[in-house]
Design a protein around this motif. Structure first.
Motif, short mmCIF file in Angstrom:
data_model
loop_
_atom_site.label_atom_id
_atom_site.label_comp_id
_atom_site.label_asym_id
_atom_site.label_seq_id
_atom_site.Cartn_x
_atom_site.Cartn_y
_atom_site.Cartn_z
N SER A 1 0.84 -1.20 0.00
CA SER A 1 0.00 0.00 0.00
C SER A 1 0.87 1.24 0.00
CB SER A 1 -0.93 0.02 1.23
OG SER A 1 -0.17 0.15 2.43
N GLU A 2 0.27 2.33 -0.47
CA GLU A 2 0.98 3.62 -0.45
C GLU A 2 1.29 4.03 0.99
OE1 GLU A 2 2.08 5.30 -2.93
OE2 GLU A 2 1.04 4.47 -4.68
N ASP A 3 0.35 3.78 1.88
CA ASP A 3 0.54 4.11 3.29
C ASP A 3 1.76 3.41 3.86
OD1 ASP A 3 -0.85 4.98 6.07
OD2 ASP A 3 -0.12 2.93 6.24
N ASN A 4 1.86 2.11 3.65
CA ASN A 4 2.98 1.35 4.20
C ASN A 4 4.29 1.73 3.51
OD1 ASN A 4 2.13 -1.87 5.58
ND2 ASN A 4 0.98 0.03 5.72
N ALA A 5 4.24 1.99 2.21
CA ALA A 5 5.45 2.39 1.50
C ALA A 5 6.01 3.70 2.07
CB ALA A 5 5.17 2.55 0.01
N ALA A 6 5.14 4.64 2.38
CA ALA A 6 5.59 5.92 2.95
C ALA A 6 6.29 5.70 4.28
CB ALA A 6 4.40 6.86 3.11
N LEU A 7 5.75 4.82 5.12
CA LEU A 7 6.37 4.56 6.42
C LEU A 7 7.72 3.88 6.26
CD1 LEU A 7 6.32 4.51 9.49
CD2 LEU A 7 4.91 2.45 9.39
N LEU A 8 7.80 2.88 5.38
CA LEU A 8 9.05 2.16 5.17
C LEU A 8 10.13 3.06 4.56
CD1 LEU A 8 7.60 -1.23 3.90
CD2 LEU A 8 8.74 -0.82 6.09
N ARG A 9 9.74 3.90 3.63
CA ARG A 9 10.72 4.82 3.02
C ARG A 9 11.26 5.80 4.05
NH1 ARG A 9 6.75 5.26 -2.10
NH2 ARG A 9 7.66 3.57 -3.37
N HIS A 10 10.40 6.21 4.97
CA HIS A 10 10.85 7.14 6.01
C HIS A 10 11.78 6.43 7.00
CE1 HIS A 10 10.57 10.78 8.44
NE2 HIS A 10 10.46 10.00 9.50
N ALA A 11 11.45 5.18 7.35
CA ALA A 11 12.25 4.45 8.34
C ALA A 11 13.55 3.92 7.76
CB ALA A 11 11.43 3.29 8.91
N GLU B 1 -2.96 -1.54 9.70
CA GLU B 1 -2.96 -2.57 8.66
C GLU B 1 -1.87 -2.36 7.63
OE1 GLU B 1 -4.97 -5.12 8.77
OE2 GLU B 1 -6.49 -4.46 10.19
N GLY B 2 -1.56 -3.44 6.92
CA GLY B 2 -0.71 -3.34 5.75
C GLY B 2 -1.50 -2.81 4.57
N PHE B 3 -2.73 -3.26 4.48
CA PHE B 3 -3.66 -2.78 3.46
C PHE B 3 -5.07 -2.69 4.06
CE2 PHE B 3 -6.77 -3.74 0.07
CZ PHE B 3 -6.54 -2.64 -0.76
N GLY C 1 -7.75 1.66 9.68
CA GLY C 1 -6.52 0.92 9.97
C GLY C 1 -5.30 1.60 9.37
N LEU C 2 -5.42 2.89 9.07
CA LEU C 2 -4.36 3.74 8.50
C LEU C 2 -4.11 3.41 7.03
CD1 LEU C 2 -1.90 3.89 11.55
CD2 LEU C 2 -3.73 5.48 10.93
N ASP D 1 -5.85 4.54 1.74
CA ASP D 1 -5.62 4.42 0.30
C ASP D 1 -6.93 4.31 -0.48
OD1 ASP D 1 -2.92 4.33 0.96
OD2 ASP D 1 -2.50 2.53 -0.22
N PHE D 2 -7.97 3.73 0.14
CA PHE D 2 -9.19 3.46 -0.64
C PHE D 2 -10.49 3.84 0.07
CE2 PHE D 2 -8.02 -0.43 1.65
CZ PHE D 2 -9.22 -0.79 2.26
N PHE D 3 -10.45 4.31 1.31
CA PHE D 3 -11.66 4.75 2.00
C PHE D 3 -12.05 6.13 1.48
CE2 PHE D 3 -11.49 1.32 4.92
CZ PHE D 3 -12.59 1.36 5.78
N ASP D 4 -12.87 6.16 0.47
CA ASP D 4 -13.30 7.41 -0.15
C ASP D 4 -14.67 7.79 0.41
OD1 ASP D 4 -14.22 9.45 -1.81
OD2 ASP D 4 -13.31 8.60 -3.61
N PRO D 5 -14.79 8.96 1.04
CA PRO D 5 -16.08 9.37 1.62
C PRO D 5 -17.20 9.47 0.60
CG PRO D 5 -14.29 10.73 2.48
CD PRO D 5 -13.71 9.92 1.36
#
Length: 351
Positions: free
Chosen positions: A164-174, A260-262, A281-282, A286-290
């Protein structure tokens, strides 16, 4: 006196449980021969877990798609003859002890094995397939490790792969020195899709996720009469096809995703035509669109209860239309063709 007896026993049990978990997080023995050229095979290590696990389902799908695309790939399990059986598959599966990797081979290691990475042969080329960045440091104590743990000291580590984009952002930062790529999750439209008939007045949820908060939410909803005329449908321990069938029968799905991972359950619920409300789940951001669901701020129980009450009071046709829109969006983004392209692009960088 009782506490003096109980405390040491409790602490001993916790230590034993921790030791068992660490043993589970030590990967199967993998052999490597530096003199062998290898067979250009991508080997995915996988736990021998027979109960339904979305992460292992993803590993099997990667191997299937890579083989279908003309690359050589296999799942490595520790136990000879082991194969996941809760979904239909003819995936190429091998026992780790029957395989010797060579120079051209690649070992893909789940983040689950983070504490046991030192057990792998140093010279083998490796990729960490991190399906949940929020679990990266599980069982990796800060005080007993160095900067960049658990990946900095891993010889042969080529890249990180996530979902997921969310997890990629965290891993790239860490881990800024490690290339991080995304291979999207697939929500199989052959399995997860809206039903031919309208869903009933049923509310689906996964009972093992955030169980305490679930209890609190359901108490509040029942106390206010919100659940009158609705059937609660816990979905747990089912195979893939059974889960999809249950989701198609639900007009509303409560998401209790957490770090979550996704976040497959709400995505699969959306694909099945349910209206989803709850925690992202953070990674679900990526896909929770209101436009077609209702995300709730992390751990905000009041906001969750208010949102559910409002949603259950809506016209059923309005909910169904939003569910159809959500299904169309999820299935148009998270499909096998997209994953195949992601995988081929990623592994091309490692050839």
């Amino acid at each position: 006196m009782t506490n003096a007896i109980v405390r040491p026993v409790r602490e001993a049990l916790l230590r034993a449980a921790g030791s068992r978990d660490l043993r589970r997080r030590t990967p199967a023995g993998v052999r490597y021969d530096a003199t062998a050229p290898g067979t250009d095979t991508i080997y995915y290590l996988s736990p021998d877990e027979s109960s339904p696990s979305g992460g292992i389902r993803v590993i099997y799908r990667h191997v299937d798609l890579l083989n279908a695309a003309g690359l050589k790939a296999a799942v490595l399990h520790e136990k000879p003859g082991f194969r996941v059986g809760w979904f239909a598959n003819d995936t190429r599966v091998l026992a780790a002890r029957d395989v010797t990797l060579g120079r051209s081979d690649l070992l893909v290691v789940p983040e689950f094995y983070g504490p046991g990475l030192a057990a792998l042969p140093p010279a083998v080329r490796k990729v960490i397939f991190n399906q949940n960045a929020y679990q990266t440091f599980s069982r990796v104590p800060f005080g007993a490790t160095g900067p960049g743990a658990p990946y900095a000291a891993v010889a042969g580590l080529q890249a990180l792969l996530t979902v997921s984009e969310d997890n990629a952002a965290l891993l790239r930062h860490a881990f800024p020195a490690l290339p991080t790529h995304i291979a999207r999750v697939v929500v199989d439209e052959r399995v997860f899709h809206p039903g031919s008939a309208p869903a009933g007045r049923r509310i689906g949820y996964m009972p093992r996720r955030r169980a305490e908060e679930q209890e609190q939410l359901l108490h509040i909803l029942r106390a206010r009469g919100v659940l009158d005329g609705w059937e609660l449908t816990p979905i747990d321990g089912l195979g893939e096809a059974q889960t999809a069938e249950a989701l198609r029968g639900c007009a509303v799905f409560l998401s209790f995703s957490e770090r979550e991972g996704f976040g497959l359950p709400p995505a699969e619920a959306m694909a099945s035509g349910a209206y989803v409300v709850g925690f992202t789940g953070l990674a679900g951001r990526d896909f929770f669109d209101p436009a077609f669901c209702t995300p709730v701020a992390e751990a905000d129980l009041l906001a969750f209860a208010v949102a559910v009450e409002q949603i259950l009071g809506r016209d059923p046709a309005t909910l169904a239309a939003a569910g159809q829109a959500a299904s169309k969006e999820i299935l148009s983004r998270y499909h096998e063709e997209g994953l195949r392209a992601d995988l081929l692009a990623f592994y091309a960088t490692l050839r």
